[in-house]
Design an enzyme around this catalytic site. Structure first.
Site, PDB file in Angstrom:
ATOM      1  N   ASN A  21       1.228  -1.483   0.098  1.00  0.00           N
ATOM      2  CA  ASN A  21      -0.056   0.048  -0.155  1.00  0.00           C
ATOM      3  C   ASN A  21       0.993   1.608  -0.172  1.00  0.00           C
ATOM      4  O   ASN A  21       0.007   2.312  -0.631  1.00  0.00           O
ATOM      5  CB  ASN A  21      -1.404   0.092   0.428  1.00  0.00           C
ATOM      6  CG  ASN A  21      -0.539  -0.311   2.806  1.00  0.00           C
ATOM      7  OD1 ASN A  21       0.944  -0.595   2.508  1.00  0.00           O
ATOM      8  ND2 ASN A  21      -1.351   0.523   3.644  1.00  0.00           N
TER       9      ASN A  21
ATOM     10  N   GLU B 289       3.430  -3.624  12.736  1.00  0.00           N
ATOM     11  CA  GLU B 289       2.537  -2.934  12.201  1.00  0.00           C
ATOM     12  C   GLU B 289       1.246  -3.033  11.283  1.00  0.00           C
ATOM     13  O   GLU B 289       1.847  -3.192  10.637  1.00  0.00           O
ATOM     14  CB  GLU B 289       3.278  -1.465  11.517  1.00  0.00           C
ATOM     15  CG  GLU B 289       2.139   0.065  11.689  1.00  0.00           C
ATOM     16  CD  GLU B 289       1.543  -0.191  10.472  1.00  0.00           C
ATOM     17  OE1 GLU B 289       0.038  -0.681  10.699  1.00  0.00           O
ATOM     18  OE2 GLU B 289       1.441   0.249   9.499  1.00  0.00           O
TER      19      GLU B 289
ATOM     20  N   CYS C 275      -3.602   1.238   6.382  1.00  0.00           N
ATOM     21  CA  CYS C 275      -4.222   1.565   7.960  1.00  0.00           C
ATOM     22  C   CYS C 275      -4.075   2.739   8.706  1.00  0.00           C
ATOM     23  O   CYS C 275      -5.278   2.180   9.286  1.00  0.00           O
ATOM     24  CB  CYS C 275      -2.992   0.652   8.580  1.00  0.00           C
ATOM     25  SG  CYS C 275      -2.285  -1.403   8.012  1.00  0.00           S
TER      26      CYS C 275
ATOM     27  N   GLU D 149       7.752   2.759  15.209  1.00  0.00           N
ATOM     28  CA  GLU D 149       8.779   2.754  14.133  1.00  0.00           C
ATOM     29  C   GLU D 149       8.791   4.385  13.976  1.00  0.00           C
ATOM     30  O   GLU D 149       7.780   4.988  14.890  1.00  0.00           O
ATOM     31  CB  GLU D 149       8.438   2.530  13.023  1.00  0.00           C
ATOM     32  CG  GLU D 149       8.003   1.127  12.831  1.00  0.00           C
ATOM     33  CD  GLU D 149       7.852   0.263  11.729  1.00  0.00           C
ATOM     34  OE1 GLU D 149       8.705   0.193  10.471  1.00  0.00           O
ATOM     35  OE2 GLU D 149       6.127   0.374  11.669  1.00  0.00           O
TER      36      GLU D 149
END
Length: 480
Positions: free
Chosen positions: A158, A256, A290, A459
């Site tokens: 994505n 993630e 997301c 992150e």
């Protein structure tokens, strides 16, 4: 993130470029890369085998030892040079991203620029990655932050460029080698970045790209004893599998994963501004994000007015050729993703719909569902497409209850003029990244990650490099 169309022959990955990432001349299979806006094959890329992954780990380990021994200033200088080379090729990378991922041109340009910025930011941390001196009796106690070794980064389709760099840039800056496994559908920008790294002067084998199937190349990375850590971005289901496989070797992971983020609109907010910002909060990247705010929670007293304000914004979104500068939303990534999104919007559901092109390409119109139950699949599952639901709530407590009524906890937004309410609700919503009167979630200089089943670890931000190190404690006695 988009690009002009080129002749079909220009879409094939050059034999020279692909051969830089081969371990042998014999590939088990190859992957066809499709342009999701046209369904045309734009490249054929050899798939990495498990044997080739093993050889890549061996090469990476050798390169990592020399890289870790280099002076910090030299490592930082090379990473900054890498950033400059990426910037010089930003338009090329952006147009490549349009062709393989269907991103709008503006988004793709941002992505390439984000890779540049991540490398610059990480380079600034190389000489600041310091330990501590801790007061003790009878001596001196210090901590050292040492690189882990070889890092496996498994990137999604994505946001192929920036998310690959989220892991690769700080890992390299901390003294590690990186093996990047891109998604099968989007390997082209990753391969090009590996070539640019060599052009910038990074040591050979330090940053390798291993295109191929997750079940083959991805699993081989996860299970390899020479890989010290896995960084994975993708679905919660696959993330759980990776975590379980890493457990056998007590291998470190950063995950993630999915999201079903709320967009909470209180009656005291600037309703016009909230409605105007809502469409692209879940339509950016065709909803394949997301952090997409796919659950719009609106205070009951302003619910009808909000929908009136929202409708023109949804209906006016320009969906089409991602290489056109005017396009706001492109196609979905694949036929499989298109069918998945369609399954959540059966005929007869009430809502607001935009338009999308007919013919070739994986197109789905912007869609807002109303009069839907809070426990309906479209309201609870991560659709990963341009679909949102609008649900009413009664008061602040009800808004918090609905916001937290999900297994995910990645992101979210709160719209209110009441500062006290903004703080209360921010503290109460179980999510890793929240915005007040905004939908901004990701900055390379602030931490990013999720609660609950949205992931593990963080992150980006000031601690990104430390996540790729081991802390060693050393005590030096001063007693005679």
């Amino acid at each position: 993130m988009s690009s002009h169309q080129h002749h079909a022959s220009e879409h094939r990955v050059s034999e020279h470029r692909v051969s830089e990432h081969r371990v042998s001349e014999h590939q088990a299979s190859e992957h066809h890369v499709l342009n999701p806006a046209t369904e045309e094959v734009i490249a054929t890329v050899p798939a990495t085998t498990a044997t080739e992954v093993d050889a890549a780990v061996v090469r990476a380990a050798g390169a990592q030892r020399a890289w870790a021994a280099a002076a910090p200033a030299d490592r930082a200088r090379l990473l900054r040079r890498f950033a400059v080379v990426v910037d010089d090729h930003r338009e090329e990378l952006a147009r490549l991203e349009v062709r393989e991922a269907g991103h709008t041109l503006g988004n793709a340009r941002w992505e390439a620029g984000n890779v540049r910025d991540l490398l610059d930011f990480a380079a600034g941390g190389v000489e600041r990655l310091s330990g501590r001196q801790i007061p003790v009796a009878g001596g001196l106690d210090i901590t050292l932050l040492e690189p882990l070794g070889v890092i496996g980064v498994i990137a999604p389709w994505n946001f192929p460029m920036p998310i690959a760099a989220w892991g690769a840039a700080p890992a390299l800056a901390a003294g590690n080698a990186v093996l990047l496994k891109p998604a099968e559908t989007t390997p082209l920008t990753a391969l090009r970045l590996a070539g640019l790294a060599l052009e910038a002067g990074l040591p050979e084998h330090l940053f390798q790209v291993l295109p191929g199937a997750g079940a083959v190349a991805g699993n081989a990375l996860v299970e390899h004893p020479g890989v010290a850590k896995i960084v994975f971005t993708g679905s919660t289901g696959v993330g759980k599998q990776i975590m379980a496989r890493c457990a056998d070797r007590v291998k470190r992971v950063t995950l993630e994963l999915g999201g079903k983020s709320p967009n909470i609109v209180f009656g005291d907010s600037d309703l016009e501004a909230a409605a105007a910002a809502t469409p692209m909060s879940f339509l950016d990247n065709s909803g394949q994000d997301c952090c997409a705010r796919t659950r719009v929670l609106v205070e009951r007293g302003v619910y009808d007015r909000f929908l009136e304000l929202l409708a023109p914004g949804i209906e006016s979104v320009v969906v089409g050729d991602p290489s056109d500068e005017r396009t706001q939303m492109g196609p979905l990534i694949s036929a499989a993703q298109l069918e998945r999104v369609r399954s959540y919007v059966p005929d007869g559901l009430k809502g607001i719909r935009g338009s999308a092109p007919e013919g070739p390409g994986f197109w789905f119109p912007p869609t807002v569902l109303t009069d839907i139950a809070p426990d309906a699949p479209a309201a609870t599952d991560e659709v990963f497409g341009p679909v949102a639901v609008v649900l009413p709530f009664d008061d602040e407590a009800d808004a918090i209850r609905l916001a937290n009524a999900t297994e995910y906890g990645l992101s979210g937004s709160i719209w209110t003029r009441d500062v006290g309410r903004a703080i209360r609700v921010s503290r109460a919503v179980a999510a890793g990244n929240l915005s007040v009167n905004s939908h901004s979630s990701v900055r390379y200089w602030t931490p990013f990650g999720g609660y609950k089943q949205s992931g593990l670890g963080r992150e980006l931000g000031p601690d990104a490099l430390a996540a790729f190190t081991e802390t060693k404690n050393v005590f030096i006695s001063t007693e005679a």
